[in-house]
Design a protein around this motif. Structure first.
Motif, PDB file in Angstrom:
ATOM      1  N   GLY A  14       0.829  -1.199   0.000  1.00 24.36           N
ATOM      2  CA  GLY A  14       0.000   0.000   0.000  1.00 24.36           C
ATOM      3  C   GLY A  14       0.863   1.248   0.000  1.00 24.36           C
ATOM      4  N   ILE A  15       0.469   2.240   0.797  1.00 21.59           N
ATOM      5  CA  ILE A  15       1.217   3.491   0.853  1.00 21.59           C
ATOM      6  C   ILE A  15       2.383   3.421   1.831  1.00 21.59           C
ATOM      7  CG2 ILE A  15      -0.826   4.853   0.273  1.00 21.59           C
ATOM      8  CD1 ILE A  15      -0.793   5.781   3.292  1.00 21.59           C
ATOM      9  N   GLY A  16       2.499   2.335   2.583  1.00 13.46           N
ATOM     10  CA  GLY A  16       3.552   2.245   3.579  1.00 13.46           C
ATOM     11  C   GLY A  16       4.940   2.437   2.996  1.00 13.46           C
ATOM     12  N   GLY A  17       5.140   1.945   1.775  1.00 14.61           N
ATOM     13  CA  GLY A  17       6.434   2.084   1.131  1.00 14.61           C
ATOM     14  C   GLY A  17       6.809   3.522   0.826  1.00 14.61           C
ATOM     15  N   PHE A  18       5.859   4.448   0.970  1.00 18.56           N
ATOM     16  CA  PHE A  18       6.213   5.865   0.830  1.00 18.56           C
ATOM     17  C   PHE A  18       7.266   6.262   1.854  1.00 18.56           C
ATOM     18  CE2 PHE A  18       1.912   7.384  -1.168  1.00 18.56           C
ATOM     19  CZ  PHE A  18       2.290   6.791  -2.372  1.00 18.56           C
ATOM     20  N   SER A  19       7.314   5.568   2.990  1.00 19.97           N
ATOM     21  CA  SER A  19       8.356   5.862   3.981  1.00 19.97           C
ATOM     22  C   SER A  19       9.731   5.517   3.424  1.00 19.97           C
ATOM     23  CB  SER A  19       8.097   5.101   5.285  1.00 19.97           C
ATOM     24  OG  SER A  19       8.150   3.694   5.098  1.00 19.97           O
ATOM     25  N   VAL A  20       9.805   4.491   2.572  1.00 23.53           N
ATOM     26  CA  VAL A  20      11.067   4.127   1.920  1.00 23.53           C
ATOM     27  C   VAL A  20      11.389   5.127   0.815  1.00 23.53           C
ATOM     28  CG1 VAL A  20      12.278   2.348   0.604  1.00 23.53           C
ATOM     29  CG2 VAL A  20      10.765   1.698   2.491  1.00 23.53           C
ATOM     30  N   VAL A  21      10.388   5.488   0.014  1.00 20.79           N
ATOM     31  CA  VAL A  21      10.600   6.496  -1.027  1.00 20.79           C
ATOM     32  C   VAL A  21      11.157   7.774  -0.422  1.00 20.79           C
ATOM     33  CG1 VAL A  21       9.480   7.945  -2.770  1.00 20.79           C
ATOM     34  CG2 VAL A  21       8.775   5.562  -2.500  1.00 20.79           C
ATOM     35  N   ARG A  26      15.780  11.458   0.015  1.00 16.34           N
ATOM     36  CA  ARG A  26      16.706  12.246   0.834  1.00 16.34           C
ATOM     37  C   ARG A  26      18.148  11.798   0.646  1.00 16.34           C
ATOM     38  NH1 ARG A  26      13.125  11.820   6.432  1.00 16.34           N
ATOM     39  NH2 ARG A  26      11.525  13.359   5.867  1.00 16.34           N
ATOM     40  N   THR A  27      18.344  10.495   0.535  1.00 15.55           N
ATOM     41  CA  THR A  27      19.696   9.933   0.460  1.00 15.55           C
ATOM     42  C   THR A  27      20.269   9.975  -0.949  1.00 15.55           C
ATOM     43  OG1 THR A  27      19.087   8.420   2.263  1.00 15.55           O
ATOM     44  CG2 THR A  27      21.089   7.896   1.035  1.00 15.55           C
ATOM     45  N   LEU A  28      19.413   9.749  -1.960  1.00 16.45           N
ATOM     46  CA  LEU A  28      19.842   9.661  -3.359  1.00 16.45           C
ATOM     47  C   LEU A  28      18.919  10.521  -4.226  1.00 16.45           C
ATOM     48  CD1 LEU A  28      20.348   5.794  -3.364  1.00 16.45           C
ATOM     49  CD2 LEU A  28      22.195   7.476  -3.524  1.00 16.45           C
ATOM     50  N   PRO A  29      19.008  11.835  -4.104  1.00 19.97           N
ATOM     51  CA  PRO A  29      18.046  12.710  -4.791  1.00 19.97           C
ATOM     52  C   PRO A  29      18.129  12.668  -6.310  1.00 19.97           C
ATOM     53  CG  PRO A  29      19.827  13.998  -3.817  1.00 19.97           C
ATOM     54  CD  PRO A  29      19.970  12.604  -3.289  1.00 19.97           C
ATOM     55  N   GLY A  30      19.220  12.154  -6.871  1.00 20.06           N
ATOM     56  CA  GLY A  30      19.349  12.117  -8.320  1.00 20.06           C
ATOM     57  C   GLY A  30      18.705  10.928  -8.990  1.00 20.06           C
ATOM     58  N   GLU A  88      12.249 -13.800 -10.573  1.00 19.89           N
ATOM     59  CA  GLU A  88      11.258 -12.909 -11.176  1.00 19.89           C
ATOM     60  C   GLU A  88      11.889 -11.597 -11.645  1.00 19.89           C
ATOM     61  OE1 GLU A  88       8.393 -13.819 -11.947  1.00 19.89           O
ATOM     62  OE2 GLU A  88       8.022 -15.571 -10.701  1.00 19.89           O
ATOM     63  N   VAL A  89      12.998 -11.185 -11.020  1.00 18.71           N
ATOM     64  CA  VAL A  89      13.700  -9.976 -11.455  1.00 18.71           C
ATOM     65  C   VAL A  89      15.183 -10.292 -11.616  1.00 18.71           C
ATOM     66  CG1 VAL A  89      12.116  -8.276 -10.469  1.00 18.71           C
ATOM     67  CG2 VAL A  89      13.940  -9.201  -9.047  1.00 18.71           C
ATOM     68  N   SER A  90      15.821  -9.569 -12.530  1.00 14.32           N
ATOM     69  CA  SER A  90      17.239  -9.803 -12.795  1.00 14.32           C
ATOM     70  C   SER A  90      18.147  -8.874 -12.003  1.00 14.32           C
ATOM     71  CB  SER A  90      17.518  -9.636 -14.297  1.00 14.32           C
ATOM     72  OG  SER A  90      17.065  -8.376 -14.758  1.00 14.32           O
ATOM     73  N   CYS A  91      17.570  -7.898 -11.322  1.00 14.02           N
ATOM     74  CA  CYS A  91      18.368  -6.937 -10.561  1.00 14.02           C
ATOM     75  C   CYS A  91      18.496  -7.382  -9.106  1.00 14.02           C
ATOM     76  CB  CYS A  91      17.721  -5.559 -10.615  1.00 14.02           C
ATOM     77  SG  CYS A  91      16.139  -5.467  -9.736  1.00 14.02           S
ATOM     78  N   PRO A  92      19.443  -6.806  -8.362  1.00 11.78           N
ATOM     79  CA  PRO A  92      19.538  -7.091  -6.929  1.00 11.78           C
ATOM     80  C   PRO A  92      18.309  -6.582  -6.187  1.00 11.78           C
ATOM     81  CG  PRO A  92      21.536  -6.033  -7.738  1.00 11.78           C
ATOM     82  CD  PRO A  92      20.527  -5.917  -8.823  1.00 11.78           C
ATOM     83  N   THR A  93      17.923  -7.291  -5.122  1.00 13.99           N
ATOM     84  CA  THR A  93      16.798  -6.863  -4.292  1.00 13.99           C
ATOM     85  C   THR A  93      17.270  -6.620  -2.862  1.00 13.99           C
ATOM     86  OG1 THR A  93      16.182  -9.139  -3.735  1.00 13.99           O
ATOM     87  CG2 THR A  93      15.146  -8.166  -5.684  1.00 13.99           C
ATOM     88  N   PHE A  94      16.638  -5.662  -2.221  1.00 11.72           N
ATOM     89  CA  PHE A  94      16.889  -5.349  -0.820  1.00 11.72           C
ATOM     90  C   PHE A  94      15.540  -5.429  -0.115  1.00 11.72           C
ATOM     91  CE2 PHE A  94      19.970  -3.264  -3.443  1.00 11.72           C
ATOM     92  CZ  PHE A  94      21.179  -3.392  -2.767  1.00 11.72           C
ATOM     93  N   ALA A 215      17.709   2.577   2.483  1.00 14.22           N
ATOM     94  CA  ALA A 215      18.292   3.652   1.688  1.00 14.22           C
ATOM     95  C   ALA A 215      19.810   3.641   1.782  1.00 14.22           C
ATOM     96  CB  ALA A 215      17.738   5.002   2.148  1.00 14.22           C
ATOM     97  N   ARG A 216      20.342   3.377   2.984  1.00 16.28           N
ATOM     98  CA  ARG A 216      21.795   3.327   3.150  1.00 16.28           C
ATOM     99  C   ARG A 216      22.393   2.137   2.395  1.00 16.28           C
ATOM    100  NH1 ARG A 216      21.043   5.753   8.445  1.00 16.28           N
ATOM    101  NH2 ARG A 216      20.513   3.750   9.407  1.00 16.28           N
ATOM    102  N   ALA A 217      21.747   0.979   2.502  1.00 15.56           N
ATOM    103  CA  ALA A 217      22.253  -0.209   1.808  1.00 15.56           C
ATOM    104  C   ALA A 217      22.216  -0.011   0.294  1.00 15.56           C
ATOM    105  CB  ALA A 217      21.424  -1.432   2.206  1.00 15.56           C
ATOM    106  N   LEU A 218      21.169   0.619  -0.201  1.00 20.65           N
ATOM    107  CA  LEU A 218      21.059   0.889  -1.629  1.00 20.65           C
ATOM    108  C   LEU A 218      22.184   1.805  -2.093  1.00 20.65           C
ATOM    109  CD1 LEU A 218      19.527   0.845  -4.354  1.00 20.65           C
ATOM    110  CD2 LEU A 218      18.191   2.791  -3.493  1.00 20.65           C
ATOM    111  N   LYS A 219      22.450   2.853  -1.342  1.00 22.50           N
ATOM    112  CA  LYS A 219      23.513   3.790  -1.723  1.00 22.50           C
ATOM    113  C   LYS A 219      24.861   3.084  -1.799  1.00 22.50           C
ATOM    114  CE  LYS A 219      25.695   8.194  -0.520  1.00 22.50           C
ATOM    115  NZ  LYS A 219      25.747   9.313   0.445  1.00 22.50           N
ATOM    116  N   GLU A 220      25.153   2.242  -0.813  1.00 23.96           N
ATOM    117  CA  GLU A 220      26.427   1.505  -0.817  1.00 23.96           C
ATOM    118  C   GLU A 220      26.530   0.613  -2.051  1.00 23.96           C
ATOM    119  OE1 GLU A 220      26.796  -0.641   2.801  1.00 23.96           O
ATOM    120  OE2 GLU A 220      26.878   1.154   4.075  1.00 23.96           O
TER     121      GLU A 220
END
Length: 271
Positions: A14-21, A26-30, A88-94, A215-220
């Motif tokens: 649902g909308i809960g993932g907005f907290s991750v967005v 904030r961490t990766l604005p680009g 189901e996806v070819s990219c890394p997942t967190f 967000a930190r793990a994704l940036k790394e």
């Protein structure tokens, strides 16, 4: 093969993932972000496991079609069954449970609380994940909340509705707080959206927000793989939902999401 200009996918029940967005912006604005919220089937934690797996695979395939370079599985309930979604996806997942358990295990405490959906609670993903990663013996008290995610989803920003959310928080959390927990893992991405209410009800109780850890793990990862988007522009956000488009647009603004390009309906999976 992925490119720095490829988007990052974020999915939730649902909308809960907005907290991750919010944390990723904030961490990766680009970075360009693609969000999928399966509002037609919330709360996931009240569905049987086979249905959760099927709905998760449906969203994973959506993200694969959008060629995301990394996928953040914000939904804690899906995180508990993510092993059944391989291929189901070819990219890394967190996923939220992994990073949340790692963050909790690093703390110098003896007793940890976890609040989550009923499915996540019954799966024991958090207690087992925390205990497996901790270098010392811990007590982990888990609490399954059958209604909290739904109440947050539909009452965020409404003072009368938030009174109902806070009443449910007290009903669910009072027991583990009385047991002397020294921190609490917010084991559903809806819960960080009402973190201010939790802090007001239980002042001084440290909260672990898996959204920050993701967000930190994704940036790394992006830095290590040289997949960071160019920093010469700000990335946008495209939102898809199987639920109410107007409600999603409103909630996105309420939680402070930025650079929203569009909010669109996507057909839900038939159960």
């Amino acid at each position: 093969m992925f490119h720095p200009s490829d988007p990052i996918g974020i999915l939730d029940s649902g909308i809960g993932g907005f907290s991750v967005v919010r944390q990723v912006q904030r961490t990766l604005p680009g970075e360009e972000l693609v969000y999928f919220g399966d509002g037609a089937h919330i709360p996931y934690g009240n569905h049987p496991e086979d249905k959760i797996v099927a709905m998760a695979r449906y969203m994973f395939r959506f993200m694969e079609d959008h060629h995301v370079k990394a996928l953040l599985v914000a939904c804690n309930t899906i995180s508990c069954v993510i092993g059944q979604c391989e291929g189901e996806v070819s990219c890394p997942t967190f996923n939220a449970v992994q990073v949340g358990a790692e963050a909790a295990a690093r703390l110098s405490v003896d007793k940890i609380g976890v609040i989550s959906t009923v499915f996540t609670h019954n799966s024991r993903c958090y207690p087992e994940g925390i205990l497996a990663r901790s270098p010392k013996k811990l007590v982990v008290l888990s609490c399954g909340c059958p209604d909290l995610a739904r109440l947050v989803e539909h009452n965020l920003g409404d003072p009368a509705g938030m009174a109902e959310v806070e009443a449910d928080l007290r009903l669910e959390m009072d027991g583990i707080v009385r047991e002397g927990i020294q921190c609490c893992v917010l084991g559903c991405t809806h819960y960080p959206l009402v973190a201010d209410s939790i802090r007001r009800l239980y002042p001084g109780l440290p909260l672990i927000d898996p959204a920050e850890e993701m967000a930190r793990a994704l940036k790394e990862y992006l830095e290590g793989e040289r997949l960071l988007a160019s920093d010469d522009r700000l990335g946008g956000l495209t939102i898809y939902t199987t639920g109410d488009v107007k409600e999603y647009a409103l909630r996105a603004r309420q939680v402070g999401l930025e650079r929203i390009g569009s909010v669109s309906f996507y057909p839900p999976m038939t159960l």
